[in-house]
Design an enzyme around this catalytic site. Structure first.
Site: not given
Ligand code: H2U
Ligand code: ZN
Length: 344
Positions: A55, A58, A118, A156, A162, A164, A167, A169, A171, A185, A314
């Site tokens: 990960c 992590c 994690h 997300n 979506g 990724s 873990h 987190h 943004q 708004e 949906k």
């Molecule tokens: P999402 O799970 O919402 O996609 O957020 C993960 C973000 O982490 C994603 O925007 C970033 C991706 O660009 N990322 C890093 O900055 N470094 C990494 O090593 C992998 C993912």
């Molecule tokens: Zn992790």
């Protein structure tokens, strides 16, 4: 004044107005044929590890750009290695031809890890740790708001949305412009202030608390409602009960109360279909620009895609893409289901 909506809103097709955006949603209650049986599903057992060597979030692990994460204990924040915005994004030349306009977009993107664990989700974290997450959002608003007009905190959650990586987190994207949604708004809250000499979402929350039918959770300082104009089946709005334009305006007791209400809401979501409920969530508050921002009220939107079960979502296609959003399940029924689902 009646406490609940007119009966025809539960039976006949109608369009509801979203006063925050000026958009409409078509509601078709006559199509919602499945009454809810009151069944509460147990969350699926998860066998995730506390630490995943693969990960990139992590503690101690390497990220895609070769940086090593520190052995962090609670919150860890870093600049996104694949940023959508650059803080030196000089376009050179802006385009102003009416049909080919392009403006410079300067900004920055960050990732906030909620926990070194994690295997946790925000719903499963202790209230005191969720409070630290909220404090990290406030810190980002204060830091990035010095430089950029709009700071978007969003999460997300779940593969369906979506995300990724499981873990926990979120943004933070900051940009020197007012993006589409906050722009709508801004306009509608401002017009409401001018017309009524009061705050749109403050009037809204007090009327919803009177009516009760769309209130999912009410606490001392916050309420969660399924908005009258909700688009997603179990969409919610998290609203302060006092006038709070921006997240940094929150008082200590309000921050704690927010951590509690977020945990309750997320636990209800997880219990609804017995799955870690997928969603996109994010915060809206007054932009960081000079001038009067008092028409703004801080709030969070939760947009979960699930409709009927852990797998049935949906779709926003066809009529939604080409005409306007549409729903069958009424916001009132969705609110009642969430209200009755235990938060633990
Ligand atoms: P999402 O799970 O919402 O996609 O957020 C993960 C973000 O982490 C994603 O925007 C970033 C991706 O660009 N990322 C890093 O900055 N470094 C990494 O090593 C992998 C993912
Ligand atoms: Zn992790």
């Amino acid at each position: 004044m009646t406490k609940s909506s007119a009966a025809s809103l539960f039976e006949r097709p109608h369009r509801r107005y979203n006063p925050l955006t000026g958009e409409y949603v078509l509601v078709s209650p006559q199509r919602a044929t499945r009454p809810w049986q009151g069944k509460v599903e147990e969350p699926a057992l998860q066998s995730r590890e506390k630490y995943d060597p693969n990960c990139y979030l992590c503690p101690g692990n390497l990220r895609a750009n070769g940086d090593q994460n520190p052995n962090y204990n609670d919150i860890y924040i870093f600049t996104n290695d694949f940023p959508a915005l650059l803080d030196d994004a000089r376009l050179g030349e802006e385009q102003s031809a009416p049909l080919f306009q392009a403006n410079q977009a300067r900004g920055t993107n960050k990732v906030i890890c909620f926990s070194p664990r994690h295997d946790l989700t925000l719903a499963e974290m202790e209230v005191a740790d969720i409070e630290k997450v909220i404090q990290s959002w406030i810190d980002q608003y204060l830091e990035l708001g010095e430089v950029y007009q709009w700071v978007q905190v969003f999460q997300n959650h779940g593969e369906m949305m979506g995300a990724s990586n499981p873990h926990p987190h979120c943004q933070v994207w900051a940009i020197d412009a007012l993006p589409n949604e906050p722009c709508k708004e801004e306009q509608h809250q401002k017009e409401y202030r001018q017309a009524h000499d009061s705050t749109l979402l403050l009037d809204y929350v007090s009327q919803e608390l009177d009516k009760e039918e769309r209130v999912v959770i009410e606490q001392d300082h916050w309420a969660v409602v399924v908005p009258f104009w909700a688009i997603w089946p179990f969409e919610t709005l998290v609203l302060p009960k006092r006038h709070v334009p921006q997240m940094p305006d929150l008082r200590e007791a309000e921050i704690w109360d927010l951590a509690v209400i977020l945990k309750k809401l997320l636990m209800k979501y997880d219990r609804l279909f017995g799955v870690s409920f997928p969603y996109s969530m994010g915060w809206h508050g007054a932009p960081f620009k000079d001038g009067d921002n008092s028409h703004w009220q801080l709030h969070a939107h939760f947009y979960p895609p699930l409709l009927r079960s852990a797998t049935v979502k949906k779709f926003m296609v066809g009529y939604e893409m080409l005409a306007e959003a549409q729903r069958d399940l009424t916001p009132e029924l969705a609110a009642q289901r969430l209200k009755r689902t235990p938060a633990g």
